[in-house]
Structures are given as C-alpha cells and as structure tokens.
Design a protein around this motif. Structure first.
Motif, PDB file in Angstrom:
ATOM      1  N   ASP A  28       0.935  -1.167   0.064  1.00 17.98           N
ATOM      2  CA  ASP A  28      -0.023   0.046   0.175  1.00 17.98           C
ATOM      3  C   ASP A  28       0.801   1.378  -0.126  1.00 17.98           C
ATOM      4  N   ALA A  29       0.830   1.941  -1.088  1.00 19.30           N
ATOM      5  CA  ALA A  29       1.649   3.121  -1.222  1.00 19.30           C
ATOM      6  C   ALA A  29       0.905   4.320  -0.634  1.00 19.30           C
ATOM      7  N   LEU A  30      -0.226   4.556  -1.155  1.00 16.22           N
ATOM      8  CA  LEU A  30      -0.867   5.728  -0.660  1.00 16.22           C
ATOM      9  C   LEU A  30      -2.321   5.248  -0.335  1.00 16.22           C
ATOM     10  N   ARG A  31      -3.265   6.006   0.552  1.00 16.03           N
ATOM     11  CA  ARG A  31      -4.409   5.441   0.929  1.00 16.03           C
ATOM     12  C   ARG A  31      -5.025   6.813   1.726  1.00 16.03           C
ATOM     13  N   GLY A  32      -6.192   7.373   1.125  1.00 15.27           N
ATOM     14  CA  GLY A  32      -6.993   8.337   1.564  1.00 15.27           C
ATOM     15  C   GLY A  32      -6.019   9.756   1.517  1.00 15.27           C
ATOM     16  N   LEU A  33      -5.395   9.795   0.569  1.00  8.85           N
ATOM     17  CA  LEU A  33      -4.143  10.975   0.449  1.00  8.85           C
ATOM     18  C   LEU A  33      -5.123  12.162  -0.305  1.00  8.85           C
ATOM     19  N   SER A  34      -5.580  13.358   0.449  1.00  9.83           N
ATOM     20  CA  SER A  34      -6.321  14.471  -0.015  1.00  9.83           C
ATOM     21  C   SER A  34      -5.538  15.581   0.420  1.00  9.83           C
ATOM     22  N   LEU A  45       5.608  18.768  -0.668  1.00  8.40           N
ATOM     23  CA  LEU A  45       5.150  17.476   0.219  1.00  8.40           C
ATOM     24  C   LEU A  45       6.529  16.980   0.799  1.00  8.40           C
ATOM     25  N   PHE A  46       6.417  16.784   2.201  1.00 13.51           N
ATOM     26  CA  PHE A  46       7.372  16.536   3.195  1.00 13.51           C
ATOM     27  C   PHE A  46       6.929  15.215   3.860  1.00 13.51           C
ATOM     28  N   GLY A  47       7.739  14.336   3.979  1.00  8.61           N
ATOM     29  CA  GLY A  47       7.482  13.084   4.625  1.00  8.61           C
ATOM     30  C   GLY A  47       8.730  12.042   4.274  1.00  8.61           C
ATOM     31  N   PRO A  48       8.596  10.887   5.340  1.00  2.00           N
ATOM     32  CA  PRO A  48       9.900  10.072   5.314  1.00  2.00           C
ATOM     33  C   PRO A  48      10.043   9.418   4.134  1.00  2.00           C
ATOM     34  N   SER A  49      11.253   8.893   3.644  1.00  2.00           N
ATOM     35  CA  SER A  49      11.777   8.286   2.468  1.00  2.00           C
ATOM     36  C   SER A  49      10.816   7.190   2.462  1.00  2.00           C
ATOM     37  N   GLY A  50      10.519   6.936   0.901  1.00  2.00           N
ATOM     38  CA  GLY A  50       9.717   5.583   0.641  1.00  2.00           C
ATOM     39  C   GLY A  50       8.031   5.824   1.221  1.00  2.00           C
ATOM     40  N   CYS A  51       7.705   6.959   1.530  1.00  2.00           N
ATOM     41  CA  CYS A  51       6.209   7.056   2.035  1.00  2.00           C
ATOM     42  C   CYS A  51       5.369   7.296   0.674  1.00  2.00           C
ATOM     43  N   GLY A  52       5.794   7.619  -0.557  1.00  2.00           N
ATOM     44  CA  GLY A  52       4.845   7.899  -1.561  1.00  2.00           C
ATOM     45  C   GLY A  52       4.734   9.304  -1.923  1.00  2.00           C
ATOM     46  N   LYS A  53       5.891  10.248  -1.708  1.00  2.00           N
ATOM     47  CA  LYS A  53       5.772  11.516  -2.420  1.00  2.00           C
ATOM     48  C   LYS A  53       6.226  11.345  -3.873  1.00  2.00           C
ATOM     49  N   THR A  54       7.010  10.634  -4.257  1.00  2.00           N
ATOM     50  CA  THR A  54       7.411  10.497  -5.711  1.00  2.00           C
ATOM     51  C   THR A  54       6.241   9.924  -6.442  1.00  2.00           C
ATOM     52  N   ASP A 201       5.190  27.976   0.774  1.00  2.00           N
ATOM     53  CA  ASP A 201       4.163  28.844   1.493  1.00  2.00           C
ATOM     54  C   ASP A 201       3.467  27.977   2.401  1.00  2.00           C
ATOM     55  N   ARG A 202       3.304  26.533   2.179  1.00  2.00           N
ATOM     56  CA  ARG A 202       2.803  25.469   3.026  1.00  2.00           C
ATOM     57  C   ARG A 202       3.604  24.310   2.856  1.00  2.00           C
ATOM     58  N   VAL A 203       3.679  23.475   3.843  1.00  2.00           N
ATOM     59  CA  VAL A 203       4.322  22.263   4.064  1.00  2.00           C
ATOM     60  C   VAL A 203       3.260  21.349   4.174  1.00  2.00           C
ATOM     61  N   ILE A 204       2.926  20.354   3.231  1.00  2.00           N
ATOM     62  CA  ILE A 204       2.058  19.304   3.518  1.00  2.00           C
ATOM     63  C   ILE A 204       2.732  17.967   3.894  1.00  2.00           C
ATOM     64  N   VAL A 205       2.369  17.718   5.205  1.00  2.00           N
ATOM     65  CA  VAL A 205       3.189  16.832   5.969  1.00  2.00           C
ATOM     66  C   VAL A 205       2.440  15.279   5.842  1.00  2.00           C
ATOM     67  N   LEU A 206       3.179  14.523   5.032  1.00  2.00           N
ATOM     68  CA  LEU A 206       2.754  12.821   4.871  1.00  2.00           C
ATOM     69  C   LEU A 206       3.138  11.956   6.050  1.00  2.00           C
ATOM     70  N   SER A 207       2.122  11.215   6.266  1.00  2.00           N
ATOM     71  CA  SER A 207       2.657   9.847   7.081  1.00  2.00           C
ATOM     72  C   SER A 207       3.570   8.964   6.456  1.00  2.00           C
ATOM     73  N   PRO A 208       3.994   8.106   7.279  1.00  2.00           N
ATOM     74  CA  PRO A 208       4.662   6.801   6.684  1.00  2.00           C
ATOM     75  C   PRO A 208       3.655   6.253   5.852  1.00  2.00           C
ATOM     76  N   ARG A 209       4.321   5.303   4.965  1.00  2.00           N
ATOM     77  CA  ARG A 209       3.498   4.423   3.929  1.00  2.00           C
ATOM     78  C   ARG A 209       2.578   3.596   4.710  1.00  2.00           C
ATOM     79  N   PRO A 210       1.393   3.361   4.232  1.00  2.00           N
ATOM     80  CA  PRO A 210       0.550   4.355   2.990  1.00  2.00           C
ATOM     81  C   PRO A 210       0.168   5.767   3.188  1.00  2.00           C
ATOM     82  N   ALA A 211       0.530   6.484   2.444  1.00  2.00           N
ATOM     83  CA  ALA A 211       0.799   8.107   2.840  1.00  2.00           C
ATOM     84  C   ALA A 211      -0.583   8.514   2.888  1.00  2.00           C
ATOM     85  N   HIS A 212      -0.917   9.377   4.018  1.00  2.00           N
ATOM     86  CA  HIS A 212      -1.978  10.245   3.918  1.00  2.00           C
ATOM     87  C   HIS A 212      -1.435  11.639   4.585  1.00  2.00           C
ATOM     88  N   VAL A 213      -2.261  12.730   4.359  1.00  2.00           N
ATOM     89  CA  VAL A 213      -1.814  13.987   4.730  1.00  2.00           C
ATOM     90  C   VAL A 213      -2.037  13.919   6.599  1.00  2.00           C
TER      91      VAL A 213
END
Length: 246
Positions: A28-34, A45-54, A201-213
């Motif tokens: 699961d790479a992304l789940r409920g990413l909005s 988009l800021f988050g840990p390596s491998g969380c799904g940013k790319t 202007d804003r940093v969108i902080v992502l969770s570890p995989r599966p990424a959500h905001v």
C-alpha cells in the motif's frame, strides 16, 4: 482517473494506490491522500523516505494511472505541466539553449529567453553541451527548461538531491528568484525540512506508507526574511507541531 475543472487550482484525492514488490507482495503506497494547492502557491510534500511522495508526482504527471481516486490540475494560461527531476535529463547532443527551446511549443521556440538565462546565471553557457556542465549547472538548465514553458503547474521531485549543501542552497535561492519573476502553482517533493521551510508557502506533511496527510504547516515568514535564525525558529515550531515527522 483524472477530473478536470476550475473548482481548485490543484486538487488531489487518491483513495488507494498499491503496487507489487519484486517478491510479489502487495504494498500500500497511498491511502486516503487528499490535499489542495492554491493558485500561485508554492507547496512542499514532506515526509519520510519511501512514503509515496514521488509516487504522487508520477500520478499527477500521468506516468502512473493504476490508482483509485481523482486529481484536478490547474487550468488557465498555457495549461502546460512542467517537471524537474532529480536528474537533469538533458539531451547530450544539444546545447543548453537547444535543450531549453526544445521544450517550447513549435510556434514559440524563437521567444526571448535572455531574462530567464540571466536570472539563472546561464547567459554565458547557452552554447555549452551537458557534458561541459557541472551537475549544479545542469540542474539550472533543467530549471530554465521548466520555466521557459510558462507552465500552469510546476512539479519538482527533489531537484537538489545529491548536491553539496553550498551548491544546493544557491540553487534553492535561484529557484525562488525565478519563481518570483515567473510565478506559477508549484508542488515540490522533499525530505529536507529546512529546504521545505525556505521555499514553501505551506508544507504538506505526509505519514509513513501508506501515505496520507498528517497536517499542514503554514510558513508565515516572508521569504526575504527566512535567514538562518528565522529558519531555526521555523524548524522548532514545526517539530513542536509534528515531533516525529520526516
């Protein structure tokens, strides 16, 4: 699927993105990413390596269509999408100027690019080939190519990775200079917190995989005032709000 419209400049609503590993395991790479990025805003988009940013950028670029959900790209002006990747991806048999102009629509390839080359410090290097450039200069050429198209949205995937800090910091500030003169909606992937706080202007902080905001961090310090101490204070404020992010 992709939905186009004018309700929001950039709107992402990815319900699910999975892929199979080399061992055949479903990941699961992304789940409920909005999230949304406002018109003319620079967001990271800021988050840990491998969380799904790319992976998110690949979906927005249309390079990965195997997902559930939707996204809406900005409309207006050129309607073009520009991207800057970790590697400059310049054609080795073309000069710097030729690489930049090849990205332009055929009817505009003779447009005046003097100002753009000047801002990025490339005026004296227009006739050089990629093999004659340092990595830092090649990345300047990649930025020139992206901004020359006057895109409706600019997507950046860790464009300063693997550079020494001095070169990277110079390029970050060049990016801000050219973006200020040619403003566009921008979304940049980074795992470098200070970089995000310097540029965004804003940093969108992502969770570890599966990424959500996990949340949004608004950077309310004017860019011209983001000196070392101001960035230290922003890092402290960020860590207070997101103590285990990144």
């Amino acid at each position: 699927m992709q939905h186009a419209g004018a309700a929001a400049p950039l709107k992402v609503d990815i319900a699910e993105k999975t892929f199979r590993s080399a061992e055949g395991v479903t990941i699961d790479a992304l789940r409920g990413l909005s999230f949304e990025v406002r018109q003319g805003e620079f967001a990271c988009l800021f988050g840990p390596s491998g969380c799904g940013k790319t992976t998110t950028l690949r979906i927005l670029l249309g390079l990965d269509q195997a997902f559930y959900g939707s996204y809406q790209l900005p409309k207006g002006g050129s309607n073009r999408i520009a991207a800057v990747f970790q590697e400059p991806v310049l054609l080795p048999w073309r000069t710097v100027e030729q690489n930049v102009r090849l990205a332009l629509p055929s009817g505009t390839r003779d447009m005046d690019l003097d100002g753009l080359f000047d801002i990025l410090g490339l005026s004296s290097m227009r006739s050089l080939y990629p093999s004659e450039l340092s990595l830092g200069l090649a990345r300047r050429a990649a930025l020139a190519r992206a901004f020359a198209t006057e895109p409706a949205i600019l997507l950046l995937d860790e464009p300063f990775a693997s550079l020494d800090e001095r070169t990277a910091d110079k390029l970050r500030r060049l990016l801000m200079t050219v973006w200020s003169t040619r403003p566009t909606t921008a979304l940049m992937v980074t795992h470098n917190l200070r970089e995000a706080l310097l540029l965004a202007d804003r940093v969108i902080v992502l969770s570890p995989r599966p990424a959500h905001v996990r949340g949004i961090f608004d950077v309310d310090v004017p860019r011209q005032a983001r000196h070392v101490q101001a960035l230290d204070d922003l890092v402290s404020d960020f860590r207070t709000k997101f103590p285990d992010a990144g």
